[in-house]
Every structure is written in C-alpha cells, then in structure tokens.
Scaffold this active site. Structure first.
Site, PDB file in Angstrom:
ATOM      1  N   ARG A  51      32.109  25.469  71.770  1.00  0.00           N
ATOM      2  CA  ARG A  51      31.929  24.062  70.995  1.00  0.00           C
ATOM      3  C   ARG A  51      30.649  23.742  71.222  1.00  0.00           C
ATOM      4  O   ARG A  51      29.897  23.969  72.162  1.00  0.00           O
ATOM      5  CB  ARG A  51      32.999  22.920  71.392  1.00  0.00           C
ATOM      6  CG  ARG A  51      34.300  23.324  70.986  1.00  0.00           C
ATOM      7  CD  ARG A  51      34.436  23.211  69.460  1.00  0.00           C
ATOM      8  NE  ARG A  51      35.968  23.305  68.951  1.00  0.00           N
ATOM      9  CZ  ARG A  51      36.422  24.473  68.427  1.00  0.00           C
ATOM     10  NH1 ARG A  51      35.609  25.659  68.451  1.00  0.00           N
ATOM     11  NH2 ARG A  51      37.582  24.557  68.076  1.00  0.00           N
TER      12      ARG A  51
ATOM     13  N   HIS B 135      29.160  28.933  62.648  1.00  0.00           N
ATOM     14  CA  HIS B 135      30.371  28.672  63.444  1.00  0.00           C
ATOM     15  C   HIS B 135      31.382  29.711  62.563  1.00  0.00           C
ATOM     16  O   HIS B 135      32.234  29.223  61.899  1.00  0.00           O
ATOM     17  CB  HIS B 135      30.816  27.152  62.971  1.00  0.00           C
ATOM     18  CG  HIS B 135      32.170  26.772  63.897  1.00  0.00           C
ATOM     19  ND1 HIS B 135      32.161  25.711  64.472  1.00  0.00           N
ATOM     20  CD2 HIS B 135      33.009  27.590  64.589  1.00  0.00           C
ATOM     21  CE1 HIS B 135      33.205  25.649  65.061  1.00  0.00           C
ATOM     22  NE2 HIS B 135      33.773  26.653  65.187  1.00  0.00           N
TER      23      HIS B 135
END
Length: 309
Positions: free
Chosen positions: A224, A272
């Site tokens: 993250r 991502h």
C-alpha cells in the site's frame, strides 16, 4: 436480502453481471441506482466513498472485493458491529509472485537503466548480477508474501522473511517481531513490502528503516502507498544509499502528473496493477458468504478488526 455494489472505478456493471450470472436469483444493485436500501444485507465494496455504508440499516456483512481492507478502516462511519470479510484468491497470490519475480530479474539485469539509455540513444553496458548474488527479504508473510517467498526460493534465490508473528516456510529463513527486525533488514539486499496496512505499519518504509539496510539495497513496494514516506525514499535514492525502487502503490491514485516520482531515474513505476482480483474466482467466495448470511452460518475470511486484516 440483497447485495449492493459500491466502488468508484467504473467496474460496477462487471461485478453486478458476474454475480447475477453465477446466481440469477440474488438481488444485486449498484449504489448509484435507485434501490431499496432496507433490503441490503451485504455490501460488496472497493474503495467506496466514505460514508456510503451508513445508508443501509440492515447491513450484515461488508465484503471487500480484494485482499486489502485498510481503506475500510479509514472510513470512521463504517458500522462497528458489522463483520468485514476479504478475498483470499490464489490468483492474487500467484499474480503478485510473478510480478515480484519480474521486477527483481529486471533489476538484476539492469533493464530499467537500459530503457533510459535507449531513450537517449546511449550505448553503455553495465555489469549485471546473478540470482546467487542477492538475498531477497520479504516484509509480510501472509498469503501473498508466503507464496512470493516460496516461488523465489524455488527459482534459486536466497530468501528471508519478516512478519509480526512467527511463520515457518520451508527453505525460507524467517524473522518475527521487533526484536528480530533489525537483523532481517541488515542482511536484505532487495526488500519487498507485502505487509497489510495498519496503524503499526503505516509509514514503515522511512529513513530509519532505510538506514538499517545495506548500501545499494533495492526497494519494491507492492503493498500500500501508506507504507512509504515519499520524501524519505527520494532522499535515500538521491544520496545513494538505496540503488532504486519499484513502486506499484501510492498515497494518491492515479499519481498526480507533477509528482516527483514520474521523472526520477531510479524509480520504476507500475499503476497499481501487480495483482488484480479476478471476478471469476472472487464471485463464488462472495456468494458463499451471502448464503452463509442467509442461513446464519459463520462467514469465511473474516477480518480481525483488532489486527486490521
């Protein structure tokens, strides 16, 4: 009983169709359409608008459509007494493992540097490294981290891992807890972050951690964006302590066009997309929990709110 899908990435119709194809009898709604909110017992979400879950008085399950749930805990309006579930998907783990392997091999063989040279029409061979030359350290030994460690080990890498609690993985040296953290870092030459994002791990990739890594260590963050202190990474790259970084996750996504990461020669970026939930493998898990809700049975893959994952 009914399901509402809440996400902001343009994939609501895809997920709605996948759920209905698998079980046409289930009532499924988009949160953007008119729907009877009192009938909603399950919300299938991914990075939902904060506050959107508070509209459902009979909600019995909050189902994350991915492995991560940190974004749920960022929403202070999420009902405290509603169980949260997450996805445990073998494709997520194998896709992540392949991504990590590809990034490490590209780093060993200087592919990222050669791409920059190509743009400048510059020919300059650089000495490469071999698999036997580096030790890979993985922070986080859950489903994704454990498979990545095992696959790298099978590929011939020397692999070690660190986690909050002790884990045992055949062929992989494991460290655990704060008392073994420094020893893990000091012997890691390529560091992969696959930790869950919790209050304890937020900002863990910072100057203090970087200083404990060997000079020339390479950083891979596929967990993250909140794990990384951006300014500390830039400083460690610019002063030469870190050799480079590959980032797949960011504090803000998409990354703003004026962000310094875009043009930094030592940072390789992916959008991502290292590991993405596949509706074909995820939908059956969601519907299984929906049926368990109907029959008052225990839910699969429940999140521990105290741990944050």
């Amino acid at each position: 009983m009914a399901i509402v899908i809440i996400r902001q990435d343009g994939k609501i119709d895809l997920w709605k169709g996948a759920l209905k194809d698998r079980n046409p009898e289930v009532a499924v709604y988009s949160y953007l359409e008119e729907h009877p909110k009192e009938t909603i017992t399950m919300a299938v979400i991914w990075k939902h608008p904060q506050g959107s879950l508070s509209h459902y008085p009979n909600l019995k399950c909050i189902a994350s459509a991915g492995a991560g749930v940190d974004y749920i805990f960022e929403d202070t309006t999420v009902p405290k007494d509603v169980p949260i579930t997450r996805i445990v998907d073998p494709y997520l783990a194998s896709d992540m493992s392949e991504h990590v392997l590809a990034v490490i091999l590209a780093e060993l063989k200087n592919f990222n540097i050669y791409k920059l040279q190509q743009v400048d029409s510059h020919w300059s061979p650089i000495e490469y490294r071999r698999i036997k030359d580096v030790k890979v350290g993985i922070m986080g030994l859950g489903e994704l981290g454990s498979l990545s460690a095992t696959d790298l080990m099978k590929f011939g890498f020397s692999v070690q891992g660190w986690s909050r609690s002790k884990k045992t993985i055949k062929g992989v040296r494991t460290f655990s807890g704060s008392e073994e953290f420094n020893s893990f870092l000091e012997s890691t030459q390529i560091l992969v972050c696959l930790l869950p994002l919790t209050p304890e791990t937020e900002g863990i990739l910072n100057s203090e951690l970087f200083s404990k890594l060997p000079k020339g260590c390479y950083i891979i963050n596929v967990a993250r964006g909140g794990h990384l202190v951006n300014e500390d990474l830039l400083k460690a790259l610019d002063n030469g302590h870190l050799s480079g970084a590959c980032l797949d996750v960011y504090h803000q996504e998409p990354l703003p066009s004026d962000h310094p990461f875009w043009n930094h020669p030592k940072i390789f970026m992916t959008p991502h997309y290292a590991s993405v939930s596949d509706t074909n493998s995820v939908v059956p898990q969601i519907l299984e929990n929906y049926e368990r809700l109907r029959h008052g049975e225990n839910l699969l893959n429940k999140v521990n709110r105290n741990k944050g994952y």
